[in-house]
Write a protein that holds these residues in place. Structure first.
Motif, PDB file in Angstrom:
ATOM      1  N   TYR A 304       0.747  -1.393  -0.023  1.00  0.00           N
ATOM      2  CA  TYR A 304      -0.049   0.070  -0.063  1.00  0.00           C
ATOM      3  C   TYR A 304       0.933   1.270  -0.011  1.00  0.00           C
ATOM      4  N   GLN A 305       0.462   2.145  -0.771  1.00  0.00           N
ATOM      5  CA  GLN A 305       0.973   3.510  -0.857  1.00  0.00           C
ATOM      6  C   GLN A 305       0.191   4.505  -1.242  1.00  0.00           C
ATOM      7  N   SER A 306       0.050   5.603  -0.531  1.00  0.00           N
ATOM      8  CA  SER A 306      -1.058   6.582  -0.853  1.00  0.00           C
ATOM      9  C   SER A 306      -0.764   7.127  -2.162  1.00  0.00           C
ATOM     10  N   ARG A 307      -1.811   7.386  -3.045  1.00  0.00           N
ATOM     11  CA  ARG A 307      -1.456   7.992  -4.395  1.00  0.00           C
ATOM     12  C   ARG A 307      -1.623   9.425  -4.685  1.00  0.00           C
ATOM     13  N   ALA A 308      -0.727  10.089  -5.426  1.00  0.00           N
ATOM     14  CA  ALA A 308      -0.727  11.550  -5.324  1.00  0.00           C
ATOM     15  C   ALA A 308      -2.028  12.261  -5.741  1.00  0.00           C
ATOM     16  N   ILE A 309      -2.662  11.297  -6.576  1.00  0.00           N
ATOM     17  CA  ILE A 309      -4.015  11.778  -7.273  1.00  0.00           C
ATOM     18  C   ILE A 309      -5.273  11.949  -6.196  1.00  0.00           C
ATOM     19  N   TRP A 310      -5.098  10.843  -5.124  1.00  0.00           N
ATOM     20  CA  TRP A 310      -6.093  10.759  -3.962  1.00  0.00           C
ATOM     21  C   TRP A 310      -5.739  12.017  -3.192  1.00  0.00           C
ATOM     22  N   GLN A 311      -4.699  12.554  -2.899  1.00  0.00           N
ATOM     23  CA  GLN A 311      -4.313  13.565  -2.169  1.00  0.00           C
ATOM     24  C   GLN A 311      -4.525  15.109  -2.697  1.00  0.00           C
ATOM     25  N   GLN A 312      -4.499  14.817  -4.028  1.00  0.00           N
ATOM     26  CA  GLN A 312      -4.756  16.155  -4.846  1.00  0.00           C
ATOM     27  C   GLN A 312      -6.406  16.422  -4.555  1.00  0.00           C
ATOM     28  N   VAL A 313      -7.265  15.094  -4.899  1.00  0.00           N
ATOM     29  CA  VAL A 313      -8.530  15.424  -4.644  1.00  0.00           C
ATOM     30  C   VAL A 313      -8.944  15.998  -3.360  1.00  0.00           C
ATOM     31  N   LEU A 314      -8.313  15.317  -2.310  1.00  0.00           N
ATOM     32  CA  LEU A 314      -8.661  15.853  -0.864  1.00  0.00           C
ATOM     33  C   LEU A 314      -8.165  17.292  -0.570  1.00  0.00           C
ATOM     34  N   THR A 315      -7.050  17.434  -0.951  1.00  0.00           N
ATOM     35  CA  THR A 315      -6.579  18.873  -0.699  1.00  0.00           C
ATOM     36  C   THR A 315      -7.535  19.882  -1.203  1.00  0.00           C
ATOM     37  N   LYS A 316      -7.842  19.567  -2.348  1.00  0.00           N
ATOM     38  CA  LYS A 316      -8.837  20.779  -3.006  1.00  0.00           C
ATOM     39  C   LYS A 316     -10.125  20.754  -2.016  1.00  0.00           C
ATOM     40  N   VAL A 317     -10.474  19.936  -1.308  1.00  0.00           N
ATOM     41  CA  VAL A 317     -11.635  20.239  -0.417  1.00  0.00           C
ATOM     42  C   VAL A 317     -11.425  20.240   0.913  1.00  0.00           C
ATOM     43  N   SER A 318     -10.102  20.694   1.148  1.00  0.00           N
ATOM     44  CA  SER A 318      -9.402  20.699   2.539  1.00  0.00           C
ATOM     45  C   SER A 318      -9.721  22.222   2.981  1.00  0.00           C
ATOM     46  N   GLU A 319      -9.927  22.275   4.415  1.00  0.00           N
ATOM     47  CA  GLU A 319     -10.127  23.748   4.670  1.00  0.00           C
ATOM     48  C   GLU A 319      -8.408  24.352   4.513  1.00  0.00           C
ATOM     49  N   GLY A 320      -8.370  25.395   3.835  1.00  0.00           N
ATOM     50  CA  GLY A 320      -7.168  26.132   3.523  1.00  0.00           C
ATOM     51  C   GLY A 320      -6.692  25.514   2.776  1.00  0.00           C
ATOM     52  N   GLN A 321      -6.913  24.371   1.979  1.00  0.00           N
ATOM     53  CA  GLN A 321      -6.437  23.561   0.840  1.00  0.00           C
ATOM     54  C   GLN A 321      -5.052  22.999   1.399  1.00  0.00           C
ATOM     55  N   ALA A 322      -5.218  22.594   2.607  1.00  0.00           N
ATOM     56  CA  ALA A 322      -3.926  22.031   3.234  1.00  0.00           C
ATOM     57  C   ALA A 322      -4.456  20.922   4.306  1.00  0.00           C
ATOM     58  N   THR A 323      -3.569  19.826   4.282  1.00  0.00           N
ATOM     59  CA  THR A 323      -3.927  18.861   5.048  1.00  0.00           C
ATOM     60  C   THR A 323      -2.914  18.394   6.294  1.00  0.00           C
ATOM     61  N   THR A 324      -3.140  17.757   7.337  1.00  0.00           N
ATOM     62  CA  THR A 324      -2.016  17.334   8.449  1.00  0.00           C
ATOM     63  C   THR A 324      -2.635  15.991   8.931  1.00  0.00           C
ATOM     64  N   ALA A 325      -1.567  15.496   9.478  1.00  0.00           N
ATOM     65  CA  ALA A 325      -1.925  14.114  10.164  1.00  0.00           C
ATOM     66  C   ALA A 325      -2.152  14.443  11.566  1.00  0.00           C
ATOM     67  N   GLY A 326      -2.485  15.413  12.017  1.00  0.00           N
ATOM     68  CA  GLY A 326      -2.658  16.037  13.440  1.00  0.00           C
ATOM     69  C   GLY A 326      -2.080  15.116  14.425  1.00  0.00           C
ATOM     70  N   ALA A 327      -2.749  14.831  15.549  1.00  0.00           N
ATOM     71  CA  ALA A 327      -1.863  14.240  16.484  1.00  0.00           C
ATOM     72  C   ALA A 327      -1.558  12.865  16.269  1.00  0.00           C
ATOM     73  N   TYR A 328      -2.281  12.326  15.497  1.00  0.00           N
ATOM     74  CA  TYR A 328      -1.744  10.908  15.056  1.00  0.00           C
ATOM     75  C   TYR A 328      -0.247  10.608  14.902  1.00  0.00           C
ATOM     76  N   GLN A 329       0.439  11.605  14.253  1.00  0.00           N
ATOM     77  CA  GLN A 329       1.743  11.479  14.126  1.00  0.00           C
ATOM     78  C   GLN A 329       2.870  12.315  15.388  1.00  0.00           C
ATOM     79  N   ARG A 330       1.990  12.952  16.229  1.00  0.00           N
ATOM     80  CA  ARG A 330       2.677  13.713  17.237  1.00  0.00           C
ATOM     81  C   ARG A 330       3.666  12.720  17.828  1.00  0.00           C
ATOM     82  N   SER A 331       4.960  13.297  18.138  1.00  0.00           N
ATOM     83  CA  SER A 331       6.158  12.666  18.603  1.00  0.00           C
ATOM     84  C   SER A 331       6.115  12.584  20.376  1.00  0.00           C
ATOM     85  N   TRP A 332       5.315  13.759  20.778  1.00  0.00           N
ATOM     86  CA  TRP A 332       5.634  13.787  22.372  1.00  0.00           C
ATOM     87  C   TRP A 332       4.046  13.169  22.943  1.00  0.00           C
ATOM     88  N   GLN A 333       4.305  13.119  23.847  1.00  0.00           N
ATOM     89  CA  GLN A 333       2.815  12.193  24.672  1.00  0.00           C
ATOM     90  C   GLN A 333       2.404  13.087  25.585  1.00  0.00           C
TER      91      GLN A 333
END
Ligand code: SF4
Length: 333
Positions: A304-333
């Motif tokens: 499995y790999q995320s595809r660029a085309i999927w991300q493009q579609v999602l970015t277009k409909v995202s707030e501020g046209q930007a996305t984040t992995a949020g707390a899921y990838q936070r290194s500190w607890q």
């Protein structure tokens, strides 16, 4: 993994089903759910139709009854729970202890999912809700890291659901003092934070001033692409700073396409798409991308790999046209 999609109305429900959702969550047309916008949600008649459409399609329907009743008004919430039983919802999504108690006593056959609004983040609390009310599933708050989700999954048999895509809220899931301070309305029972009737735009000299009531939330160029104004995602001038900055939170959407394998390995059983307030076109586009992503993962998990085309579609409909992995990838607890 289940793909769980939002339906603010019948058009979105059909869009989600056609685009490949496994399950749909929706609410009744009153403040028993946290998205009681004008024009959204289901009347008893449309709920009955929705239940029939979902069953015919072989999908699941979860009814969201996730707000907290005020003393003396409990009957409206009880009525919503009874309606869910009448229309054979596949689960109720709830946060309030008294409602969980009512539903588990009155309709023991109805599966209960603990709403994100309960903000439960540890196994002891999950297990308590399981023992007391028989919850089958819990929707985890968007403040947990992947490691915390993994640890949680090891210590509970409650099924876990996480937000995979959509708006981010930095407060304790809907109980926001920022928004209610400025608007005087509860983001929980008022349908949303920043209700539209409090939003003001003023354009002059090539600038757009965005206010929530009298509070200036942002100043941008008139051509600039901006998200819906909420207090935590405004630009403010901090003491000593030269420029206004996003000092609380940036306008950005949560997106976990890259993390799909890790979420699956962590024991997450359901991926939720946020956005009952969004359009049917949005629901369709986002659901299609996630359907493809989940199917791709299930077909060959190791490749499995995320595809660029999927991300493009999602970015277009995202707030501020930007996305984040949020707390899921936070290194500190
Ligand atoms: S203002 Fe921000 S923190 Fe408060 S409810 Fe809205 S999105 Fe959440």
């Amino acid at each position: 993994m289940e793909l769980l999609c939002p339906a603010g109305n019948m058009a979105s429900l059909k869009a989600a089903i056609n685009a490949g959702a496994d399950a749909i969550y929706l609410g009744i047309k009153d403040n028993t759910n946290a998205r009681s916008f004008a024009g959204l949600n289901f009347t008893p008649d449309t709920l009955k139709q929705a239940a029939a459409i979902v069953k015919r399609a072989g999908k699941k329907m979860y009814l969201t009854i996730n707000t907290f009743p005020q003393t003396g008004q409990e009957q409206r919430w009880y009525d919503a729970i009874n309606a869910a039983a009448d229309y054979q919802a596949d689960a109720l999504i709830m946060a309030d202890i008294s409602l969980l108690d009512y539903a588990s006593q009155r309709h023991p056959q109805l599966p209960l999912h603990l709403s994100v609004q309960a903000s439960v983040t540890n196994a002891a609390a999950l297990n308590f809700f399981q023992q007391e009310f028989g919850i089958r599933r819990a929707v985890l708050p968007r403040v947990l890291s992947l490691k915390q989700i993994r640890d949680l999954a090891k210590d509970t048999s409650v099924e876990l659901e996480v937000f995979a895509f959509g708006s981010l809220c930095i407060m304790a899931e809907g109980r926001c003092q920022l928004s209610s301070y400025v608007t005087g309305e509860s983001p929980n029972r008022g349908g949303s934070c920043s209700p539209a009737k409090h939003v003001r735009w003023h354009e002059a000299n090539g600038e757009r001033l965005t206010r929530l009531n009298e509070v200036l939330v942002d100043k941008t160029g008139v051509e600039e692409n901006i998200g819906y104004p909420v207090i935590c995602k405004g630009r403010y001038l901090a003491d000593g700073a030269e420029q206004p900055e996003f000092i609380l939170e940036s306008p950005t959407s949560l997106s976990t396409l890259e993390l799909l394998p890790e979420l699956a390995r962590s024991g997450v059983g359901s991926l939720k798409i946020e956005g009952r307030q969004r359009s049917p076109a949005y629901v369709s586009q986002v659901t299609k991308v996630w359907r493809q992503a989940i199917d791709t993962y299930l077909h060959a998990p190791e490749q499995y790999q995320s595809r660029a085309i999927w991300q493009q579609v999602l970015t277009k409909v995202s707030e501020g046209q930007a996305t984040t992995a949020g707390a899921y990838q936070r290194s500190w607890q």
